[in-house]
Design an enzyme around this catalytic site. Sequence first.
Site, PDB file in Angstrom:
ATOM      1  N   THR A 128      23.666  47.261  12.389  1.00 10.03           N
ATOM      2  CA  THR A 128      22.607  46.042  12.866  1.00 10.03           C
ATOM      3  C   THR A 128      22.395  44.957  11.941  1.00 10.03           C
ATOM      4  OG1 THR A 128      21.059  47.959  13.923  1.00 10.03           O
ATOM      5  CG2 THR A 128      19.971  45.964  13.615  1.00 10.03           C
ATOM      6  N   PHE A 398      22.113  55.254  15.056  1.00  3.40           N
ATOM      7  CA  PHE A 398      22.436  54.954  13.556  1.00  3.40           C
ATOM      8  C   PHE A 398      22.642  53.337  13.032  1.00  3.40           C
ATOM      9  CE2 PHE A 398      24.711  58.620  15.269  1.00  3.40           C
ATOM     10  CZ  PHE A 398      24.190  59.629  15.010  1.00  3.40           C
ATOM     11  N   CYS A 399      21.461  52.906  13.842  1.00  3.72           N
ATOM     12  CA  CYS A 399      21.570  51.340  13.439  1.00  3.72           C
ATOM     13  C   CYS A 399      22.723  50.768  13.783  1.00  3.72           C
ATOM     14  CB  CYS A 399      21.330  51.032  12.081  1.00  3.72           C
ATOM     15  SG  CYS A 399      19.460  51.516  11.710  1.00  3.72           S
ATOM     16  N   ASN A 400      23.748  51.300  14.710  1.00  6.51           N
ATOM     17  CA  ASN A 400      24.955  50.772  15.274  1.00  6.51           C
ATOM     18  C   ASN A 400      24.933  51.000  16.707  1.00  6.51           C
ATOM     19  OD1 ASN A 400      27.736  50.190  15.766  1.00  6.51           O
ATOM     20  ND2 ASN A 400      28.279  51.060  13.912  1.00  6.51           N
TER      21      ASN A 400
END
Length: 807
Positions: A128, A398-400
């Site tokens: 992110t 997972f911030c992806n």
Amino acid sequence: DLPLFLGLEPGWMSSANFVFLSGITYLDHAGSALFPESLLKAFTDDLRDNVYGNPHSQNISSRLTHDTIEHVRYRILQHFHTSAEDYTVIFTSGCTAALKLVAEAFPWIPEGTKQPSSRFCYLTDSHTSVVGMRGITSSMNVLSVPVKPKEMLLSEKNTLPPEEQNCTTPHLFSYPAQSNFSGTKYPLSWIHDIKSGKLCPTEIPGKWFVLLDAASYVSTSPLDLGVHQADFIPISFYKIFGFPTGLGALLVSNRIAPFLRKSYFGGGTAAAYLAGEDFYFPQKSIAERFEDGTVSFLDIIALKHGFDVLERLTGGMENIKQHTFALAHYTYTVLSTLKYANGAPVVRIYCDTDFSSPDVQGPIINFNILDENGEVIGFSQVDKMASLYNIHLRTGCFCNTGACQMHLGISNEDIRRNLQAGHVCGDDVDVIDGRPTGSVRISFGYMSTFEDAQSFLKFIIATRFSKSDTAVPFQSSVTKLPTESVKSPVQDDYSSCNNANKLAPRMHILDRDLWDSSPAAVKTVKWQPQGTETESIRAAVSETAVPTWRRGGKPITVTNIYLYPIKSCSAFEVAEWPVGNQGLLYDRNWMVVNQNGVCITQKQEPRLCLINPSIDLKQNIMIIQAEEAVICESKVCSHRVKTYDCGERIAGWLSTFLGRSCRLIRQSSDIKSNKHQKNAKGTLAFLIMNELIPRFRANLVISAPESFEEEEWAEISVGSLRFQVVGPCSRCQIICIDQQSGERNKEFLQSLSAARGRKTNFGIYLINQPLCSSFPDILSVGSEVLPVLKENPEIQPPPSSEEKCSG
């Protein structure tokens, strides 16, 4: 075949370095490494032996700090096989701050100028914090171009002719050396290929620079910047050492550094400036020019000891790479071969490699668990079950988001639709319309062991192949010692229904000699009902009851009333009890906190269930007792609440009983601070269910003709009381704790999930809709419950993280 582990110091895991991991299987090394005890000791010894002053001063202690920081810069460059001639180390607060710095300082050429404009390109399999750089570039009128991994593999066809490669417009391409989602290692050769023009992310003339997001990669793999000369390399040191946190760095190629732009200047960055005129001249050193203010110098000094300890324990990053990959390869091989009796796979692994080489795959395994029919079991349930086995992993996206969409087949429209349905990043809404919103990730670090891999695999096998015992939960015999009790008086006053829980914010300690009496208490408010007004209001409500109530069938009645004065401690059963606008009077009004002021629940300390608080309204006291068995602000359920301490006596008693330092605190009476909180129901709500009372920690237990009938209700009326249904209660691992013994039963949560179709909902939350009066209403056992059915029983608001906390 068993994995081969190379180069690690003999017995390093059995030493005191990771004694805190005893009984814990930590598998979230991609989230953070864990620091060894020897690192902490070396650092604290250093601080005891030396005086480190502010490096911006010129005294002896300050010069020592400055010189040590410069030594650490050299050590960082040495670790990445480069030198100060080629790279500069700029300290930041972390990888994210380093990325933000690049976005702000890169010499972009915006749209609308006479020369070709810049492009910011990034791989969609990016964190992110990388994708977020486009917010800055957009404000500078620079276009962002997302590039999918498959498109990069075909980008050789986009090679520009030599004449167009001579264009000097600067473009930036960012990609991760290792995906934090799947562990895929993208080719480091891309760096040279993109800068030379062999690869072209987009057909735009110009000069390409490369930002290599190395945060995930360098935690377990060596990076040679002498060979792979990226222009920008952001890192976070806690990913490598576990300590210190809040410290990162941007390694900048000295070839691009002079062209970086900067508008703001903080302390230490200016060679000279005028306060009365717009005059500023920056420091000559690139690092000093971009390190605004005083750097985190003690944390930087800790890095030296991090490198020393890492080298001593492991022998270097190449050994770590081989060790962690061997664990991941073994775990992947076993996981991928697990099958149900019907031949269906137990897991669906999300990866782009076959785990054949550590050069293309990192020690990360991303997956979802499936049932026998191939349906995904939500990651939230997996997380809850894993915690019962003391396995620490990570779930979600997972911030992806880009990698999550790519591997799970989530469309852009799905993301928007899920957001409208209430699902946001980081919550536990794991399945929507039968499709997963995220997955489960395990990751290995240099302190991981073969036993960690085995523990995880045994957990998967035990929860997917063993038959759950749905009989009476395990009961252990408890050897009882003499009952102990303790008191801490608190003076309260109480006036009306609208401030039914408005308790005095100050505690008055009684004379010391009163502490010597055996049973003792926290003093509560004295409440006495006013009969005439009670009857008149109840009659009025009875005459003006509004919506269409559930009709027909056997009557529904309240069979039990429980309150929990101290959060996560034992229940206190009553026949009737006052109800104010925040629920049952004194319910979950106190809490036990650790030495940092953080609330402790049975998830961390199961023995809390052996502590029995009870309230005597006539004597205005709460008595706290425990039948021993042989063997300020605080955050509660994601809400920030004002509290005050209940004193040393109770703190000492609780600490002795639980065997850990803790204190008893009480929530303040400031209702105004909570009344506008949208999800305040987490600590105010009621739970209704019809079996297994102790484990589910309900406030109200009812008898109803049909199981789970309450899930179709929109609101209920009990006498003069009216409650709105907030939503279903998603159960956590506390239901696996025997409330009589404090023992865990791992199969309990899994059994509930199986019985409820992979959901762990049981019971509902209510929030009181109080009437205005000068006293609280009374809730009594035997009262009839009159529910109003939902207009559409299929529509239920998703439970938030606050709603599920019923400890």
